[in-house]
Design a protein around this motif. Sequence first.
Motif, PDB file in Angstrom:
ATOM      1  N   CYS A   1      -5.408   8.800   4.241  1.00  0.00           N
ATOM      2  CA  CYS A   1      -4.211   9.425   3.675  1.00  0.00           C
ATOM      3  C   CYS A   1      -4.463  10.057   2.312  1.00  0.00           C
ATOM      4  CB  CYS A   1      -3.071   8.411   3.584  1.00  0.00           C
ATOM      5  SG  CYS A   1      -3.329   7.160   2.309  1.00  0.00           S
TER       6      CYS A   1
ATOM      7  N   LEU B   1      -9.305   4.431  -1.161  1.00  0.00           N
ATOM      8  CA  LEU B   1      -9.169   3.078  -0.614  1.00  0.00           C
ATOM      9  C   LEU B   1     -10.469   2.614   0.031  1.00  0.00           C
ATOM     10  CD1 LEU B   1      -7.382   0.649   0.292  1.00  0.00           C
ATOM     11  CD2 LEU B   1      -6.794   2.001   2.305  1.00  0.00           C
TER      12      LEU B   1
ATOM     13  N   LEU C   1       0.818  -1.204   0.000  1.00  0.00           N
ATOM     14  CA  LEU C   1       0.000   0.000   0.000  1.00  0.00           C
ATOM     15  C   LEU C   1       0.855   1.258   0.000  1.00  0.00           C
ATOM     16  CD1 LEU C   1      -2.900  -1.026   2.398  1.00  0.00           C
ATOM     17  CD2 LEU C   1      -3.017  -0.689  -0.082  1.00  0.00           C
ATOM     18  N   SER C   2       1.985   1.203   0.663  1.00  0.00           N
ATOM     19  CA  SER C   2       2.896   2.343   0.665  1.00  0.00           C
ATOM     20  C   SER C   2       3.430   2.631  -0.738  1.00  0.00           C
ATOM     21  CB  SER C   2       4.049   2.078   1.634  1.00  0.00           C
ATOM     22  OG  SER C   2       4.918   3.171   1.670  1.00  0.00           O
TER      23      SER C   2
ATOM     24  N   GLN D   1      -4.861  10.276  -8.158  1.00  0.00           N
ATOM     25  CA  GLN D   1      -5.828  10.001  -7.098  1.00  0.00           C
ATOM     26  C   GLN D   1      -7.247   9.827  -7.623  1.00  0.00           C
ATOM     27  OE1 GLN D   1      -3.380  12.246  -7.101  1.00  0.00           O
ATOM     28  NE2 GLN D   1      -2.895  13.007  -5.067  1.00  0.00           N
TER      29      GLN D   1
ATOM     30  N   PHE E   1      -3.828   3.543   6.330  1.00  0.00           N
ATOM     31  CA  PHE E   1      -3.912   4.141   4.998  1.00  0.00           C
ATOM     32  C   PHE E   1      -5.306   4.694   4.686  1.00  0.00           C
ATOM     33  CE2 PHE E   1      -0.245   1.433   4.745  1.00  0.00           C
ATOM     34  CZ  PHE E   1       0.641   2.161   3.979  1.00  0.00           C
TER      35      PHE E   1
ATOM     36  N   LEU F   1      -5.759   8.424  -0.252  1.00  0.00           N
ATOM     37  CA  LEU F   1      -5.824   7.346  -1.228  1.00  0.00           C
ATOM     38  C   LEU F   1      -7.286   6.916  -1.371  1.00  0.00           C
ATOM     39  CD1 LEU F   1      -3.848   5.511  -2.840  1.00  0.00           C
ATOM     40  CD2 LEU F   1      -3.823   3.989  -0.884  1.00  0.00           C
TER      41      LEU F   1
ATOM     42  N   LYS G   1       0.542   3.937  -2.924  1.00  0.00           N
ATOM     43  CA  LYS G   1       0.264   5.332  -2.553  1.00  0.00           C
ATOM     44  C   LYS G   1       1.308   6.275  -3.138  1.00  0.00           C
ATOM     45  CE  LYS G   1       0.300   8.322   1.425  1.00  0.00           C
ATOM     46  NZ  LYS G   1       1.541   8.552   2.086  1.00  0.00           N
ATOM     47  N   ASP G   2       2.572   5.935  -2.990  1.00  0.00           N
ATOM     48  CA  ASP G   2       3.644   6.786  -3.520  1.00  0.00           C
ATOM     49  C   ASP G   2       3.520   6.964  -5.030  1.00  0.00           C
ATOM     50  OD1 ASP G   2       4.631   7.029  -0.965  1.00  0.00           O
ATOM     51  OD2 ASP G   2       6.310   5.641  -1.264  1.00  0.00           O
TER      52      ASP G   2
END
Length: 83
Positions: free
Chosen positions: A58, A62, A19-20, A32, A55, A60, A23-24
């Motif tokens: 943040c 999601l 997920l990191s 987005q 997350f 995202l 996201k990056d």
Amino acid sequence: MLTIAIPTYNRADKVKRLLSVIKDEIFSYRLQEQVAVIVSNNASTDKTHSAISKFLNCGLNLEYYRQPENLGFDGNCRFLYIQ
């Protein structure tokens, strides 16, 4: 819209890392509005819920589902398919 569907079970560290990275990449390319991520936690007994929860706010796009009981791999994938 591109949807990334992630079935997971007891993979807290791996899903957090995944997920990191997602996201990056999404933020670096300003995607987005074009990318959605759906995660189905298949009743994990480790810290997967906690890892994913970080997350949720943040920015995202999601959606997170925590299954109350283990659906099996195929069942978890089918759940994601109908979402």
